[in-house]
Design a protein around this motif. Structure first.
Motif, short mmCIF file in Angstrom:
data_model
loop_
_atom_site.label_atom_id
_atom_site.label_comp_id
_atom_site.label_asym_id
_atom_site.label_seq_id
_atom_site.Cartn_x
_atom_site.Cartn_y
_atom_site.Cartn_z
N LEU A 299 -22.09 11.86 66.47
CA LEU A 299 -22.33 11.45 67.86
C LEU A 299 -22.43 9.94 68.02
CD1 LEU A 299 -24.96 14.07 69.08
CD2 LEU A 299 -22.52 14.05 69.48
N ASP A 300 -23.07 9.26 67.08
CA ASP A 300 -23.28 7.82 67.25
C ASP A 300 -23.46 7.16 65.88
OD1 ASP A 300 -23.49 5.45 68.55
OD2 ASP A 300 -25.45 5.82 69.47
N VAL A 301 -23.13 5.87 65.81
CA VAL A 301 -23.27 5.08 64.58
C VAL A 301 -23.83 3.71 64.96
CG1 VAL A 301 -22.09 4.06 62.60
CG2 VAL A 301 -21.29 6.23 63.50
N ALA A 302 -24.80 3.22 64.17
CA ALA A 302 -25.33 1.87 64.40
C ALA A 302 -25.57 1.21 63.04
CB ALA A 302 -26.64 1.93 65.18
N TRP A 303 -25.14 -0.05 62.89
CA TRP A 303 -25.34 -0.80 61.64
C TRP A 303 -26.53 -1.73 61.83
CZ3 TRP A 303 -20.95 -1.34 57.82
CH2 TRP A 303 -21.36 -2.01 56.66
N HIS A 304 -27.40 -1.76 60.83
CA HIS A 304 -28.59 -2.60 60.88
C HIS A 304 -28.19 -4.07 61.04
CE1 HIS A 304 -32.32 -4.53 59.51
NE2 HIS A 304 -32.93 -3.37 59.69
N PRO A 305 -28.88 -4.85 61.88
CA PRO A 305 -28.45 -6.23 62.16
C PRO A 305 -28.46 -7.16 60.95
CG PRO A 305 -30.04 -5.48 63.79
CD PRO A 305 -30.02 -4.46 62.72
N VAL A 306 -29.35 -6.96 59.97
CA VAL A 306 -29.43 -7.93 58.87
C VAL A 306 -29.32 -7.30 57.48
CG1 VAL A 306 -30.77 -9.66 60.12
CG2 VAL A 306 -31.97 -7.82 58.97
N ARG A 307 -29.30 -6.00 57.37
CA ARG A 307 -29.26 -5.37 56.05
C ARG A 307 -28.12 -4.36 55.96
NH1 ARG A 307 -35.01 -3.86 53.64
NH2 ARG A 307 -33.72 -3.98 51.78
#
Length: 539
Positions: A299-307
């Motif tokens: 449904l959704d994917v998000a990449w961590h901003p710094v790691r």
């Protein structure tokens, strides 16, 4: 966490599953704040669950909407959240208090909401079958953005990295670049499939660093462009993409794509299965495929901003993907040696003497002389990863973590709660124990709060009978998304109300919640259940 001590020469992408986050409800969408310390998850029963990502515990639950939450976005300083639900309502929330600041009601379902990256007074909204709308929160006004073709209103839009421009794309492959302040057309080009055929634009995503952005299109190819080149090409330009990323073997369509925190990698979630493909942007080579549970839809994917951490959602559960951490003991002492078995140690004669009598006094030169210099240990340098390239300092007012209120089992007096007779009346109505007492005392201060202002947004020529793709319509392909947000067993015996309270009673002991967060979640569980029952009928 000191970001400078992380391995800088290693690969910066996740390699394996690193557990799941159980949101109690069905998760549908997720987004990290700017620092990656908090993860907001929008759920099927209208709640927003905010996770403390360092402790992997629930920090706050906001009973936001009655209908499923379909899009979320953090403000730049982390104090506000904007959310959209499938009943066409866009709301702004104060993260600390959990209160709704204001609401906007649209005539058609909302596909995406996004804060301006530098001005949290402006929000970009993409309604279905309508041109994108830019809201100004302070005066509740809105501006409808110009589109290329008035007959084609399947438009997606996104702010660029600093919010100077808005990029819009339609179903005929036309990309328009508009100046944010004036809505003037600055540049435009058409995405073609090699021949003169055009392809629909599904989404536009920008990297957090650098000027690159990607376009996910219906021809199953992810095209990566340089924003500076687009602006120099001007109107009706013909820029060439830096990279074209695709799955040549399976011809996979992509559900959601995004950049890594440093902009060096691109992850794309498959629309057919729970699989994440990771490419290196500079070369365009596929470096990793992460496979989730078979049979689940993403449904959704998000990449961590710094790691190098990715959060993905499938079947209502948030999965975390991270690197395999190998302990590197030589980092603590350069001459450290790992031994397979015990070795007898030979002690030198003067090894444990307080002072080495035989040692001659060498002259201090180089590094030894530098040891006598004073070292500044009081001033704090800004962390480069948390600052933009045009900023010198970190945001001092930023909300990185949420405080969790301590739990008191039997409070003698609650200065912030309602009068005792109000507590007693609520207890007789519900017949619950100390848990309900905590809930009524926590809900007490909310009683006199004024109702948030609701603004109706009138859009010309927009149909009012559209159904959000999350809910599915007439058994089309998009209805798969709805099925993915519900457990397989809920179609039979639990069909009447999958969110009824008795489900939670048995599950409470098994919830992976700790300390104060556990009580907070249990106290708030009772609130949206009635709404959840109604929503299951709608779904």
């Amino acid at each position: 966490m000191n970001l400078e001590l992380l391995e800088s020469f290693g690969q910066n992408y996740p390699e394996e599953a690193d557990g799941t986050l159980d949101c109690i409800s069905m998760a549908l969408t997720c987004t990290f704040n700017r620092w990656g310390t908090l993860l907001a998850v929008g759920c099927n029963d209208g709640r927003i669950v905010i996770w403390d990502f360092l402790t992997r515990g629930i920090a706050k639950i906001i009973s936001a909407h009655i209908h499923p939450v379909c899009s979320l976005c953090w403000s730049r300083d982390g104090h506000k959240l904007v959310s959209a639900s499938t009943d066409n309502i866009v709301s702004q929330w104060d993260v600390l208090s959990g209160d709704c600041d204001q609401r906007f009601r649209f005539p058609s379902p909302i596909l995406k909401v996004q804060y301006h990256p530098r001005d949290q007074n402006r929000v970009l909204v993409c309604p279905m079958k309508s041109a994108p709308v830019m809201l100004t929160l302070s005066d509740s006004k809105h501006v409808v953005l110009p589109v290329d073709d008035d007959s084609d209103l399947n438009v997606v839009a996104s702010f660029d990295r600093r919010g100077e421009y808005i990029y819009t794309g339609n179903a005929k492959g036309k990309i328009l670049v508009l100046k944010t302040d004036t809505q003037d057309l600055v540049a435009s080009f058409r995405v073609t499939t090699g021949t003169s055929n055009t392809t629909a634009i599904k989404s536009i995503e920008f990297a957090r660093k650098g000027s690159c952005f990607l376009i996910n299109t219906a021809d199953r190819i992810i095209r990566v462009y340089d924003g500076r080149e687009i602006l120099t090409c001007g109107r009706d330009g013909e820029p060439e993409p830096m990279q074209k990323l695709q799955d040549l073997v399976n011809r996979t369509p992509w559900k959601k794509c995004c950049f890594s925190g440093d902009g060096e990698y691109i992850v794309a979630g498959s629309a057919r299965q729970h699989a994440l493909y990771i490419w290196e942007k500079s070369i365009g080579n596929l470096v990793k495929i992460l496979h989730g549970t078979r049979g689940e839809l993403l449904l959704d994917v998000a990449w961590h901003p710094v790691r190098p951490i990715i959060a993905s959602i499938s079947s209502g559960v948030v999965s975390i993907w991270a690197q395999n951490q190998v302990e590197n003991w030589s980092a603590f002492a350069p001459d450290f040696k790992e031994l397979d078995e015990n070795v007898e140690y030979e002690e030198r004669e003067s090894e444990f003497d307080i002072e080495d009598e035989d040692k001659s006094e060498p002259e201090q030169t180089g590094a030894d002389a530098a040891e006598d210099e004073e070292v500044d240990v009081t001033s704090v340098d800004p962390i480069a990863a948390f600052c933009s390239s045009d900023e010198e300092l970190e945001d001092s007012k930023a909300l990185l973590y949420l405080p969790i209120a301590p739990e008191v089992e039997d409070p003698e007096e609650n200065p912030y709660g309602p009068p005792p007779d109000a507590v007693q009346s609520s207890l007789t109505d519900e017949g619950m124990g100390s848990e309900k007492k905590r809930q009524s005392s926590s809900d007490g201060p909310q009683a006199p709060k004024k109702k948030p202002k609701t603004t109706n947004i009138e859009l010309q020529g927009v149909p009012n009978d559209e159904v959000h793709p999350l809910l599915g319509v007439k058994g089309d392909g998009k209805s798969k998304k709805k099925q993915a947000g519900r457990p397989k067993g809920s179609k039979g015996k639990d069909k009447d109300s999958p969110f009824k309270p008795k489900l939670y009673k048995g599950d409470r002991g098994a919830l992976p919640l700790e300390g104060a967060a556990k009580g907070k979640v249990q106290a708030e569980l009772g609130q949206p259940l009635a709404a959840g029952g109604a929503i299951s009928e709608l779904l």
